[in-house]
Design a protein around this motif. Sequence first.
Motif, PDB file in Angstrom:
ATOM      1  N   UNK A 142       0.249  11.460 -17.481  1.00 22.57           N
ATOM      2  CA  UNK A 142      -0.940  10.718 -17.922  1.00 22.57           C
ATOM      3  C   UNK A 142      -0.570   9.301 -18.361  1.00 22.57           C
ATOM      4  N   UNK A 143       0.549   9.176 -19.075  1.00 14.27           N
ATOM      5  CA  UNK A 143       0.997   7.861 -19.540  1.00 14.27           C
ATOM      6  C   UNK A 143       1.400   6.956 -18.374  1.00 14.27           C
ATOM      7  N   UNK A 144       1.969   7.553 -17.326  1.00 12.74           N
ATOM      8  CA  UNK A 144       2.457   6.769 -16.186  1.00 12.74           C
ATOM      9  C   UNK A 144       1.333   6.239 -15.305  1.00 12.74           C
ATOM     10  N   UNK A 145       0.106   6.668 -15.538  1.00 16.96           N
ATOM     11  CA  UNK A 145      -1.006   6.157 -14.732  1.00 16.96           C
ATOM     12  C   UNK A 145      -1.173   4.651 -14.918  1.00 16.96           C
ATOM     13  N   UNK A 146      -0.771   4.144 -16.070  1.00 17.12           N
ATOM     14  CA  UNK A 146      -0.870   2.697 -16.329  1.00 17.12           C
ATOM     15  C   UNK A 146      -0.005   1.916 -15.340  1.00 17.12           C
ATOM     16  N   UNK A 147       1.140   2.487 -14.959  1.00 16.89           N
ATOM     17  CA  UNK A 147       2.026   1.832 -13.986  1.00 16.89           C
ATOM     18  C   UNK A 147       1.339   1.748 -12.619  1.00 16.89           C
ATOM     19  N   UNK A 148       0.664   2.825 -12.241  1.00 18.65           N
ATOM     20  CA  UNK A 148      -0.054   2.834 -10.965  1.00 18.65           C
ATOM     21  C   UNK A 148      -1.205   1.826 -10.995  1.00 18.65           C
TER      22      UNK A 148
ATOM     23  N   UNK B 107       0.841  -1.198   0.000  1.00 17.07           N
ATOM     24  CA  UNK B 107       0.000   0.000   0.000  1.00 17.07           C
ATOM     25  C   UNK B 107       0.877   1.250   0.000  1.00 17.07           C
ATOM     26  N   UNK B 108       1.928   1.221   0.819  1.00 13.17           N
ATOM     27  CA  UNK B 108       2.831   2.376   0.912  1.00 13.17           C
ATOM     28  C   UNK B 108       3.496   2.646  -0.438  1.00 13.17           C
ATOM     29  N   UNK B 109       3.948   1.584  -1.109  1.00 13.22           N
ATOM     30  CA  UNK B 109       4.593   1.745  -2.426  1.00 13.22           C
ATOM     31  C   UNK B 109       3.624   2.335  -3.448  1.00 13.22           C
ATOM     32  N   UNK B 110       2.372   1.865  -3.406  1.00 16.86           N
ATOM     33  CA  UNK B 110       1.336   2.395  -4.299  1.00 16.86           C
ATOM     34  C   UNK B 110       1.095   3.874  -4.007  1.00 16.86           C
ATOM     35  N   UNK B 111       1.029   4.195  -2.722  1.00  9.10           N
ATOM     36  CA  UNK B 111       0.798   5.582  -2.314  1.00  9.10           C
ATOM     37  C   UNK B 111       1.928   6.509  -2.725  1.00  9.10           C
ATOM     38  N   UNK B 112       3.160   6.038  -2.601  1.00  3.80           N
ATOM     39  CA  UNK B 112       4.314   6.862  -3.001  1.00  3.80           C
ATOM     40  C   UNK B 112       4.270   7.169  -4.497  1.00  3.80           C
ATOM     41  N   UNK B 113       3.836   6.193  -5.270  1.00  5.37           N
ATOM     42  CA  UNK B 113       3.693   6.389  -6.719  1.00  5.37           C
ATOM     43  C   UNK B 113       2.639   7.475  -6.993  1.00  5.37           C
ATOM     44  N   UNK B 114       1.529   7.424  -6.267  1.00  6.97           N
ATOM     45  CA  UNK B 114       0.459   8.417  -6.443  1.00  6.97           C
ATOM     46  C   UNK B 114       0.926   9.817  -6.026  1.00  6.97           C
ATOM     47  N   UNK B 115       1.656   9.906  -4.913  1.00 12.03           N
ATOM     48  CA  UNK B 115       2.193  11.204  -4.468  1.00 12.03           C
ATOM     49  C   UNK B 115       3.073  11.804  -5.559  1.00 12.03           C
ATOM     50  N   UNK B 116       3.945  10.962  -6.157  1.00 10.50           N
ATOM     51  CA  UNK B 116       4.837  11.445  -7.215  1.00 10.50           C
ATOM     52  C   UNK B 116       4.043  11.933  -8.421  1.00 10.50           C
ATOM     53  N   UNK B 117       2.967  11.202  -8.766  1.00  7.10           N
ATOM     54  CA  UNK B 117       2.102  11.616  -9.875  1.00  7.10           C
ATOM     55  C   UNK B 117       1.505  13.001  -9.615  1.00  7.10           C
ATOM     56  N   UNK B 118       1.016  13.188  -8.390  1.00  7.42           N
ATOM     57  CA  UNK B 118       0.391  14.479  -8.035  1.00  7.42           C
ATOM     58  C   UNK B 118       1.421  15.601  -8.107  1.00  7.42           C
ATOM     59  N   UNK B 119       2.597  15.371  -7.527  1.00  4.61           N
ATOM     60  CA  UNK B 119       3.618  16.429  -7.522  1.00  4.61           C
ATOM     61  C   UNK B 119       4.111  16.737  -8.939  1.00  4.61           C
ATOM     62  N   UNK B 120       4.259  15.697  -9.760  1.00  4.23           N
ATOM     63  CA  UNK B 120       4.737  15.912 -11.132  1.00  4.23           C
ATOM     64  C   UNK B 120       3.707  16.668 -11.974  1.00  4.23           C
ATOM     65  N   UNK B 121       2.430  16.368 -11.762  1.00  2.00           N
ATOM     66  CA  UNK B 121       1.413  17.050 -12.573  1.00  2.00           C
ATOM     67  C   UNK B 121       1.236  18.495 -12.107  1.00  2.00           C
TER      68      UNK B 121
END
Length: 232
Positions: free
Chosen positions: A154-160, A124-138
Motif C-alpha cells: 500500500x505504501x509503495x503505491x506512491x512510487x507508482x 510505459x513498460x517500466x510503469x507496467x512492471x512496477x504494477x505487476x510487482x505490486x499485484x504479485x506482492x499483494x
Amino acid sequence: MPTHQHIVRSLDEEQQRLLNEILRMGEMAASQLEAALDVVDRRDDQAAARIIGNDDAIDTMEHEISHDVMRLALRGPLARDLREILAALRIAADIERIGDYAANVAKRSMALNLAPPLPHTRGLHALGELAVQQVRDVLAAYRDNDADAAHRVRERDAELDAQYTGLFRELLTYMMEDARSITPCTHLLFMAKNIERIGDHATNIAENVWYRVHGEGILPPRDKRDETNTAG
C-alpha cells in the motif's frame, strides 16, 4: 463432537479452496498485464487480440468465486470467517478489474500500432512492471495472511503514482512539440492511466488483507503522488 469437528474441517477446506482460486485468478491477471506490456513492445496485433479474449476467463472465475463466497456465507460462519468471506469477495472484484485494465492496454496497443513506434513505450513498460510487482506482492501477502506485507504494498503505491505523473508530463510535452504525435501519445496516456488504476486496485487488495487480519483497524493515511490533475 465429531460432527462439529467435521463441519469445522469442511469449512476450513472450503476457505482454503477459495483462497487458492483467488490466487490463481490473481496470477492470471498479473500474467495478462505482463503479456499486454510484451505486445506493446512487439507491436503484435494477434497476441493483443488473444489477451483481450482471455479476459473472459478472469470474468468467469470472478462469477464462480462469488458463488463460492455466497455458499460459505450461508453456512453461518463466525465473525472471523465473515471477515475472510467479505475480503475474498472484494479481492476477487479488484482482480477482475485488474484483468479488465490489462485487456484495455492490449486493446490500445492495436491502435498504437497504426502509428510509427514511440520511445515513450519504454516508460510505459517500466510503469507496467512496477504494477505487476505490486499485484504479485499483494497476492503473496493475501496468501500468507501478512498484514505488514500488505501495508508495505500500500505504501509503495506512491512510487507508482510518481512514475505515472512523470510519464504523463513527458507525453504532454511531446504532444505540444510535435502535433503528429498527439494521437499515439493519447493512446499511451490512456494505457498509462489503466496501469495506474491497476496499482490502485492492488492497494485495495492490500487494505482488504489488512481488514482480513485486523478487522476494522484504522490504517494510516496513504501518500498519493498522482499529480496529473494539476500537471501543467
